[in-house]
Design an enzyme around this catalytic site. Structure first.
Site, PDB file in Angstrom:
ATOM      1  CG  HIS A  59      83.052 -19.868  21.843  1.00 30.31           C
ATOM      2  ND1 HIS A  59      84.048 -18.749  22.143  1.00 30.31           N
ATOM      3  CD2 HIS A  59      83.619 -20.514  20.429  1.00 30.31           C
ATOM      4  CE1 HIS A  59      84.908 -18.705  21.154  1.00 30.31           C
ATOM      5  NE2 HIS A  59      84.682 -19.616  20.275  1.00 30.31           N
ATOM      6  CG  ASP A 304      84.655 -21.756  16.565  1.00 31.40           C
ATOM      7  OD1 ASP A 304      84.542 -21.233  17.654  1.00 31.40           O
ATOM      8  OD2 ASP A 304      84.646 -20.942  15.414  1.00 31.40           O
TER       9      ASP A 304
HETATM   10 ZN   LIG Z   1      87.811 -17.815  15.972  1.00 27.40          ZN
END
Ligand SMILES: [Zn+2]
Length: 436
Positions: A59, A304
């Site tokens: 992200h 992640d």
């Molecule tokens: Zn996720």
């Protein structure tokens, strides 16, 4: 930035030692006793050379949440961790659900220059789970999107999931599912089990993940399409993927470094650095995901990487944000949990952190062998180094790492991306200065 580089005496994927000559963004030669006048020489004695790492799940928060991270700061974190390519999740603001937004993301990555930033497109408009986004337009765009995900949310509607799986077949795309039944996890704060009962926190049952995976592998089989399962976290999920693969279903799965190491016991301290989605699970789940990664049931490690500003973590547990940064620590955690335990060798690490994530994501120019003629994407890692992980090891904008104070093995020394160094002897290279 296009100077020749001669890497001397690196252990290729932990095996035989060789020199690697890099010219014009490619590996020109791999062999012993190489020389090249005018080349920058790197003494890699004792270092393991891996193909540049590829992260299928990060992200980067830009556009919209630049207080947490930007494409520039996130790709600097990638370089610091040995990554030459990252796949950026679409839960930005605006959501990356059109050709315009994914092309903007791609351009920001190119301008930063620290890593290939490959956008992931949203499955549904605004990640609202109501109607399909323009998957074809994103696939045909300059960003050449092949991975689609509503990560952060689950594509819960089975008909939408079926249509998405059908649609991406035409261009070899894949749906990356964040497997979490929203109804079964309403208000959930941590893994459901003995510890959640003791602490009186609402639990997040394993079945909320496993029931979605079971459904989705059957949907993928039914439509003959390709499914990727994000951040698998339970022993039952490993069993389901193992069953699906045995049946011939085209499914791949990832596990995060934190799910390879940390357990729900850490929640007892109410330190929100350990709050993450999916939650930290039981010891037996940690052992099961390690085993699944070792036997190939789980295909890859993905971080992640989820940056959050300090104020969203320095709050009571229930109100704190979910997520952890992970790019800078990933290789060291995999070293500790998988290599030191004898579950994986360095060629396996190259496979699960470079070759296979590039293949799943359809990304050319990454995850290629360390051989003459291949793109110069390399990571040089010192397995004999090590020490306490600390804030000084981070290179991104946010500091929500769960690993501070932990003694970790190894050290990423060099990252070579497109033939130039982005990390040099452990220090980030100032690329803006280099271009000026
Ligand atoms: Zn996720």
């Amino acid at each position: 930035m296009n100077e020749a580089i001669l890497i001397r005496s690196a252990a290729i994927e932990g095996g035989d030692t060789a020199d690697i000559l890099i010219e014009d963004g490619r590996i020109a030669e791999v062999g012993t006793g190489l020389s090249r006048s005018g080349a920058r020489t790197i003494d890699a004695n004792g270092l393991v050379a891996l193909p540049g790492l590829v992260d299928l799940h990060v992200h980067l928060r830009e556009p919209g949440f630049e207080a947490s991270e930007t494409v520039l700061t996130g790709s600097r974190a990638a370089a610091a961790g040995g990554f030459g390519a990252v796949f950026a999740m679409p839960n930005t603001n605006p959501v990356a659900d059109t050709a315009g937004v994914v092309e903007q993301e791609l351009a920001l990555g190119e301008a930063a220059g620290y890593a290939t930033v490959q956008p992931i497109g949203a499955v549904t408009v605004g990640q609202q789970g109501e109607r399909l986004a323009e998957l074809g337009a994103m696939a045909r765009s300059k960003a050449r999107v092949r991975v689609f995900s509503d990560d952060g949310s689950c594509v819960w509607d089975p008909l939408l999931m079926r249509r998405a799986l059908e649609y991406v077949k035409s261009f070899g795309g894949v749906i990356a599912q964040h497997a979490q039944d929203p109804r079964l996890t309403e208000g959930a704060q941590m893994n459901e089990g003995v510890v959640s009962s003791e602490l009186g926190l609402a639990g997040w049952p394993a079945v909320a993940e496993e029931s979605i995976i079971a459904r989705d592998v059957l949907l993928a089989e039914h439509v003959g399409s390709r499914l990727h399962v994000c951040h698998l976290s339970t022993a039952g999920s490993v069993d389901l993927i193992r069953w699906a693969k045995k049946r011939g279903i085209d499914v791949t799965a990832e596990v995060t470094p934190h799910h390879l190491l940390l357990t729900e016991e850490l929640v007892r301290g109410y330190d929100a650095r350990f709050k993450v989605n999916p939650p930290l699970r039981r010891e037996e789940d940690v052992l099961a995901v390690r085993e699944g990664l070792a036997d190939g049931t789980i295909n890859i490690v993905a971080t992640d990487h989820a940056p959050h500003p300090a104020e969203t973590k320095a709050t009571e547990w229930a109100g704190a944000a979910h997520g952890m940064v992970g790019l800078e620590s990933a290789l060291r955690i995999v070293h500790q949990t998988m290599v030191e335990t004898g579950l994986l060798g360095w060629p396996d690490v190259a496979r699960v952190m470079s070759t296979t994530p590039a293949r799943i994501g359809g990304l050319a120019g990454h995850g290629t062998p360390i051989a003459a003629g291949q793109p110069a994407e390399l990571t040089l890692y010192d397995p004999s180094a090590g020490g306490a992980f600390s804030e000084t090891d981070l290179a991104g904008r946010s500091t929500n790492s769960p690993f501070f104070g932990r003694t970790l093995p190894g050290s990423v020394r060099w990252t070579i991306h497109r033939g130039y160094a982005t990390l040099a002897d452990g220090e980030l290279v100032d690329l803006e200065g280099a271009r000026a």
